[in-house]
Enzyme design. Structure first.
Site, PDB file in Angstrom:
ATOM      1  N   ARG A 165      41.013  31.819  35.892  1.00 37.94           N
ATOM      2  CA  ARG A 165      39.832  32.237  36.598  1.00 37.94           C
ATOM      3  C   ARG A 165      38.733  31.101  36.511  1.00 37.94           C
ATOM      4  O   ARG A 165      37.370  31.234  36.205  1.00 37.94           O
ATOM      5  CB  ARG A 165      38.931  33.518  35.722  1.00 37.94           C
ATOM      6  CG  ARG A 165      39.979  34.545  35.887  1.00 37.94           C
ATOM      7  CD  ARG A 165      40.490  35.117  37.177  1.00 37.94           C
ATOM      8  NE  ARG A 165      41.476  36.337  37.121  1.00 37.94           N
ATOM      9  CZ  ARG A 165      42.737  36.298  37.182  1.00 37.94           C
ATOM     10  NH1 ARG A 165      43.199  34.888  37.261  1.00 37.94           N
ATOM     11  NH2 ARG A 165      43.232  37.351  36.881  1.00 37.94           N
ATOM     12  N   GLU A 225      33.180  37.418  34.335  1.00 41.69           N
ATOM     13  CA  GLU A 225      33.706  36.819  35.540  1.00 41.69           C
ATOM     14  C   GLU A 225      32.562  36.407  36.480  1.00 41.69           C
ATOM     15  O   GLU A 225      32.574  35.468  37.003  1.00 41.69           O
ATOM     16  CB  GLU A 225      35.023  37.454  36.053  1.00 41.69           C
ATOM     17  CG  GLU A 225      36.006  37.362  35.560  1.00 41.69           C
ATOM     18  CD  GLU A 225      37.334  37.799  35.963  1.00 41.69           C
ATOM     19  OE1 GLU A 225      37.244  37.808  37.346  1.00 41.69           O
ATOM     20  OE2 GLU A 225      38.288  38.379  35.489  1.00 41.69           O
ATOM     21  N   SER A 234      37.046  43.197  38.220  1.00 46.78           N
ATOM     22  CA  SER A 234      37.109  43.076  36.670  1.00 46.78           C
ATOM     23  C   SER A 234      35.952  42.221  36.207  1.00 46.78           C
ATOM     24  O   SER A 234      35.889  41.065  36.774  1.00 46.78           O
ATOM     25  CB  SER A 234      38.206  42.440  36.258  1.00 46.78           C
ATOM     26  OG  SER A 234      39.647  43.177  36.486  1.00 46.78           O
TER      27      SER A 234
END
Length: 342
Positions: free
Chosen positions: A164, A332, A235
């Site tokens: 990520r 994130e 998420s």
């Protein structure tokens, strides 16, 4: 065309109330460079917004919010008998691209179906799901420097992809706009079916990329709320990667903890499991934010809150998890405001 004082609530999937001081959409490199020149002459800070699916917006975004909307998509050279390069301009919707490629019989991105956002945003986060990351298929990324207008091409290796993560979140953060992504796709079947919910597909004799994409789509819809129904950014936390010493401690204290090996030095821990074990799934927070009742990784917003409410809840979750498990959670979505403490 440059527009002033534009509402961004419908342009971010968390549906946070926000307004852009200035807003502009461009679909060509020439118009992009012209717009950047205007912003530089007026000393505006430039922010690049794609589909708004991985960002936390403050109530006011000063300077210029820019969206590149180019829709070009074409095949380039063959790399061998099976693999070919696909050039995709940044404005194309990612999920639409996945389905388009799958229906044409191309393998490589089928496990990344139903991830919201534009193609240009995909390399920033190095999107990933069900055993596949974008970095697995990226050949190169084309970009424009915000300050100089220079055109640059980065190879996959130069993008410094990680879990990520990428150079676009690190050294080049806030300095470039991605205008094209070049993907390496294949005619050779290469299904990745190791994740629960996909393993049964291995029994099919004539498996297609669209079959895999449809299965992934069904899985995601069963676990994640649709941003069209309730505001969310997918998420919200990364699965933390921790050392083997920490893994051993966690397995000793919590034998059922989901662990995913990464390398010889560490492994991923399921962030959703950590949050759920703290009894936080379904938590309702003041001002219309909360944790989804079916997926602990998803923070939701019903339209009554703002960025500060979302950040306060995420801090509470991270502090609770760290206090119980000694594991640090990292969010994130990026925050465009000035609260550097978050």
């Amino acid at each position: 065309m440059m527009r002033q004082d534009i509402d961004l609530a419908a342009r971010n999937t968390l549906r946070l109330p926000a307004r852009a001081q200035w807003w502009c959409e461009v679909d060509t490199i020439a118009s992009l460079r012209d717009t950047l020149a205007i912003a530089q002459s007026r000393q505006w800070r430039v922010r690049v917004l794609g589909g708004g699916s991985n960002v936390i917006l403050p109530s006011v975004v000063s300077g210029l919010v820019l969206r590149y909307t180019g829709q070009g998509c074409w095949f380039g050279e063959w790399l061998n008998e099976a693999d070919r390069l696909l050039h995709v301009e940044a404005g194309i919707d990612w999920h639409a691209l996945v389905l388009r490629c799958c229906d044409a019989g191309w393998w490589g991105i089928e496990n990344l179906a139903l991830i919201p956002g534009t193609t240009g945003a995909a390399p920033v986060q190095n999107i990933g799901a069900y055993g596949v990351e974008l970095s697995d298929v990226v050949h190169e990324v084309h970009l424009i420097e915000l300050e100089s207008g220079a055109y640059r091409i980065l190879s996959s290796a130069q993008c410094l992809f990680g879990y990520r993560d990428s150079i676009f979140k690190q050294a080049l953060a806030g300095q470039v706009v991605i205008v094209r992504v070049v993907l390496r796709l294949s005619r050779m079947p290469s299904p990745r079916l190791g994740y629960q919910g996909l393993t049964h597909l291995a029994e099919q004799a004539a498996l297609s990329p669209r079959t895999v994409a449809d299965a992934v789509t069904a899985l995601r819809r069963s676990k994640l709320p649709d941003p069209a129904d309730i505001g969310n950014a997918g998420s919200f936390f990364k699965n933390p990667i921790v050392s083997l010493d920490v893994i051993e401690r966690l397995k000793r204290d919590y034998p059922s903890i989901p662990i995913y090996p990464v390398d010889s030095a560490g492994a991923k821990v399921a962030a959703a499991w950590l949050i759920d074990q703290c009894g936080l799934k379904g938590l309702k927070w003041p001002e219309g934010v909360g944790i989804h009742d079916r997926q602990a990784l998803v923070l939701t917003h019903d339209g009554r809150g703002n960025a500060e409410d979302v950040l306060a809840l995420s801090d509470y979750i991270a502090e609770t998890v760290q206090g119980r498990f000694g594991v640090v959670l990292e969010r994130e979505p990026g925050f465009w405001g000035e609260l550097s403490a978050h």
